[in-house]
Design an enzyme around this catalytic site. Structure first.
Site, PDB file in Angstrom:
ATOM      1  N   ASP A   7     -86.060  28.128  33.026  1.00  0.00           N
ATOM      2  CA  ASP A   7     -86.620  29.340  33.606  1.00  0.00           C
ATOM      3  C   ASP A   7     -87.599  28.899  34.696  1.00  0.00           C
ATOM      4  OD1 ASP A   7     -87.330  32.155  33.785  1.00  0.00           O
ATOM      5  OD2 ASP A   7     -89.190  31.603  32.776  1.00  0.00           O
ATOM      6  N   ASP A   9     -90.319  31.294  36.545  1.00  0.00           N
ATOM      7  CA  ASP A   9     -91.642  31.916  36.609  1.00  0.00           C
ATOM      8  C   ASP A   9     -92.411  31.726  35.310  1.00  0.00           C
ATOM      9  OD1 ASP A   9     -91.279  32.941  39.241  1.00  0.00           O
ATOM     10  OD2 ASP A   9     -89.912  34.422  38.391  1.00  0.00           O
ATOM     11  N   ASP A 182     -90.809  30.519  29.052  1.00  0.00           N
ATOM     12  CA  ASP A 182     -92.089  31.030  28.553  1.00  0.00           C
ATOM     13  C   ASP A 182     -91.963  32.404  27.919  1.00  0.00           C
ATOM     14  OD1 ASP A 182     -93.420  33.350  30.662  1.00  0.00           O
ATOM     15  OD2 ASP A 182     -91.632  32.271  31.285  1.00  0.00           O
TER      16      ASP A 182
END
Length: 221
Positions: A7, A9, A182
């Protein structure tokens, strides 16, 4: 060969490129601060809460791409990369990516953020593959709409499968697979790989990772 997915961001970046791009355009005077900033913040809070309407967000996020010529957008993005994105990249993130690249793994960024914003960021990390939401184009100009399935939540699985198929591969082609994220929004893809890694996770993902014995790491200074 191993498969390694990241991922972007708040995972590889210590911040959110989607949110930062809109704030950058607001600061440049391209978007109206009074109207757009509140919307940008509201969408970002919805994303963190796991309640984002991805299609409403894409209408908001992709609209500016349709209002300006590509040369101007590219010039703004070069400035954005230098002033907003590079400060978000930590040495720990670069080291992690470099280690997987050096291992010979097939490495990709998988992100809901559109490919116009994220393509140069993937190149900054020297990651050769990007699975992202695709802005639609007509005659070489952006339309302000997305093309195909957004790479968001379960859509990430569909987009990753299509990407692997384009390479003559599928999920079972790999002895081991990793996904670093996250966000609670990435639980569908995290549960699909053999090595899910929670990176500076939100509270929901952290609790899920602890319950299931997933590693929890930090890439922030």
């Amino acid at each position: 060969m191993d498969l390694v997915l990241f991922d972007l961001d708040n995972t590889l970046l210590n911040g959110d490129s989607d949110f930062a791009w809109a704030q950058f355009l607001i600061a440049k005077g391209v978007l109206d601060r009074e109207v757009q900033e509140a919307k940008n913040i509201a969408f970002y809070e919805d994303y963190k809460a796991g309640t984002l309407d991805i299609f409403a967000f894409l209408d908001f996020q992709l609209a500016p791409l349709a209002r300006h010529p590509r040369a101007q957008l590219d010039a703004w993005h070069r400035e954005f990369l230098e002033t907003s994105i590079r400060p978000m990249i930590t040495p720990q993130a670069r080291q992690l990516v470099d280690g997987h690249l050096a291992s010979g793994a097939l490495v990709a960024i998988v992100t809901a953020t559109n490919s116009f914003v994220t393509g140069p960021i993937a190149r900054e990390f020297r990651i050769p593959h990007l699975v992202a939401t695709i802005p639609a184009q007509e005659g070489g100009a952006f339309t302000g709409k997305a093309r195909g399935v957004p790479a968001f939540q379960a859509g990430k699985i569909e987009r990753v499968d299509a990407w692997l198929e384009s390479l003559g591969l599928y999920a079972g082609s790999f002895e081991r697979s990793w996904f670093y994220s996250d966000s609670r929004n990435d639980l569908p893809l995290l549960e699909r790989v053999s090595n899910p890694i929670a990176v500076d996770p939100d509270d929901t993902l952290r609790a899920h990772a602890v319950e299931h014995g997933w590693p929890v790491i930090s890439l922030r200074a």
